[in-house]
Design a protein around this motif. Structure first.
Motif, PDB file in Angstrom:
ATOM      1  N   MET A   1       0.837  -1.191   0.000  1.00 19.77           N
ATOM      2  CA  MET A   1       0.000   0.000   0.000  1.00 19.77           C
ATOM      3  C   MET A   1       0.880   1.252   0.000  1.00 19.77           C
ATOM      4  O   MET A   1       1.782   1.386   0.822  1.00 19.77           O
ATOM      5  CB  MET A   1      -0.906   0.000   1.234  1.00 19.77           C
ATOM      6  N   THR A   2       0.616   2.169  -0.927  1.00 21.10           N
ATOM      7  CA  THR A   2       1.396   3.399  -0.999  1.00 21.10           C
ATOM      8  C   THR A   2       1.032   4.314   0.162  1.00 21.10           C
ATOM      9  O   THR A   2      -0.146   4.545   0.431  1.00 21.10           O
ATOM     10  CB  THR A   2       1.120   4.122  -2.332  1.00 21.10           C
ATOM     11  N   SER A   3       2.030   4.838   0.842  1.00 26.09           N
ATOM     12  CA  SER A   3       1.770   5.702   1.995  1.00 26.09           C
ATOM     13  C   SER A   3       1.296   7.074   1.522  1.00 26.09           C
ATOM     14  O   SER A   3       1.549   7.493   0.384  1.00 26.09           O
ATOM     15  CB  SER A   3       3.038   5.866   2.833  1.00 26.09           C
ATOM     16  N   ARG A   4       0.609   7.781   2.429  1.00 24.03           N
ATOM     17  CA  ARG A   4       0.156   9.129   2.095  1.00 24.03           C
ATOM     18  C   ARG A   4       1.347  10.039   1.793  1.00 24.03           C
ATOM     19  O   ARG A   4       1.266  10.900   0.905  1.00 24.03           O
ATOM     20  CB  ARG A   4      -0.704   9.698   3.219  1.00 24.03           C
ATOM     21  N   GLN A   8       1.765  12.132  -1.523  1.00 31.77           N
ATOM     22  CA  GLN A   8       1.974  13.582  -1.483  1.00 31.77           C
ATOM     23  C   GLN A   8       3.183  13.969  -2.333  1.00 31.77           C
ATOM     24  O   GLN A   8       3.134  14.946  -3.092  1.00 31.77           O
ATOM     25  CB  GLN A   8       2.161  14.053  -0.046  1.00 31.77           C
ATOM     26  N   THR A   9       4.255  13.209  -2.205  1.00 37.01           N
ATOM     27  CA  THR A   9       5.449  13.483  -3.013  1.00 37.01           C
ATOM     28  C   THR A   9       5.136  13.365  -4.501  1.00 37.01           C
ATOM     29  O   THR A   9       5.533  14.226  -5.306  1.00 37.01           O
ATOM     30  CB  THR A   9       6.574  12.506  -2.636  1.00 37.01           C
ATOM     31  N   MET A  55      -4.596   6.657  -8.965  1.00 32.59           N
ATOM     32  CA  MET A  55      -5.613   7.695  -8.787  1.00 32.59           C
ATOM     33  C   MET A  55      -4.993   9.088  -8.853  1.00 32.59           C
ATOM     34  O   MET A  55      -5.565  10.005  -9.445  1.00 32.59           O
ATOM     35  CB  MET A  55      -6.337   7.522  -7.454  1.00 32.59           C
ATOM     36  N   VAL A  56      -3.821   9.242  -8.234  1.00 31.33           N
ATOM     37  CA  VAL A  56      -3.139  10.529  -8.266  1.00 31.33           C
ATOM     38  C   VAL A  56      -2.854  10.934  -9.707  1.00 31.33           C
ATOM     39  O   VAL A  56      -3.090  12.085 -10.108  1.00 31.33           O
ATOM     40  CB  VAL A  56      -1.841  10.491  -7.431  1.00 31.33           C
ATOM     41  N   THR A  57      -2.378   9.980 -10.497  1.00 32.25           N
ATOM     42  CA  THR A  57      -2.046  10.285 -11.890  1.00 32.25           C
ATOM     43  C   THR A  57      -3.282  10.462 -12.749  1.00 32.25           C
ATOM     44  O   THR A  57      -3.460  11.494 -13.417  1.00 32.25           O
ATOM     45  CB  THR A  57      -1.179   9.152 -12.482  1.00 32.25           C
TER      46      THR A  57
END
Length: 215
Positions: A1-4, A8-9, A55-57
């Motif tokens: 799981m990718t950390s917050r 953020q980075t 999702m970020v991308t």
């Protein structure tokens, strides 16, 4: 799981690559939105994208890529789904009146919860078919929910005389241009470079034809 922290980075690097300067709390609020979407998505299947980094991308940065082209005091996001690009745009450039439109009840329930929990001022969501929406808007966004001809046939009445329509597409939709109704004209087509996203992304900018805009 990718950390917050990692998300953020990723988001901050993407925003910098897009050349954008956002309000001080925008990154935190964008990540809050992504977390809320991921949480609801586990139950309600609001988007096929499940990986937080993706999702970020595909959601956040893809939406923010059109920010330099957004203008006016009012915006309608048609076929918004879970709020794309409308909610990221509302967070990145607050102060605009934004209407999020979708016909899917569970998506609109999510939108209303996102508006409430993220305290998005000036943003509201309506469950409706595009052709049944009333009002006029300086800017309309639509994220590839239909052909240009269908988008404008269903929602063209919502665009002010001087307004702009921002249609988000994958490949440059040259084959759709002949279908654009006569009362509208192409103002420009822009290739978008979304950090981390493979494949083509284009923004088609339309407005009322010159003979119509002055009416």
């Amino acid at each position: 799981m990718t950390s917050r922290h990692d998300l953020q980075t990723q988001l901050e690097h993407g925003i910098a690559a897009l050349g954008l300067q956002l309000p001080a709390n925008a990154v935190e609020r964008l990540l809050d939105y992504q977390e809320l979407l991921a949480r609801w998505n586990a139950t309600y299947n609001l988007t096929a994208v499940r990986d937080p980094a993706e999702m970020v991308t595909r959601h956040l940065l893809d939406s923010l890529a059109i920010l330099p082209y957004v203008r006016g005091e009012t915006l309608a996001d048609l076929g918004t789904g879970p709020g794309l690009p409308g909610i990221p745009l509302a967070i990145a450039a607050p102060g605009r009146q934004i209407l999020l439109v979708d016909s899917n009840g569970k998506k609109v329930r999510f939108l209303r919860e996102a508006i409430r929990s993220l305290k998005l001022e000036g943003v509201r969501a309506v469950q409706s078919r595009v052709e049944d929406v009333e009002g006029q808007f300086d800017c309309i966004t639509a994220r590839a929910f239909a052909s240009l001809a269908d988008m404008l046939a269903w929602g063209g009445h919502l665009l002010t005389k001087e307004g702009i329509w921002l249609a988000m597409k994958g490949k440059r939709p040259d084959d759709e241009m002949p279908g654009v109704p006569a009362e509208f004209e192409l103002r420009g087509t822009h290739a978008l470079s979304v950090p981390g996203l493979e494949g083509e992304r284009h923004l088609v900018v339309l407005g009322r034809a010159s003979s119509q805009a002055g009416c």
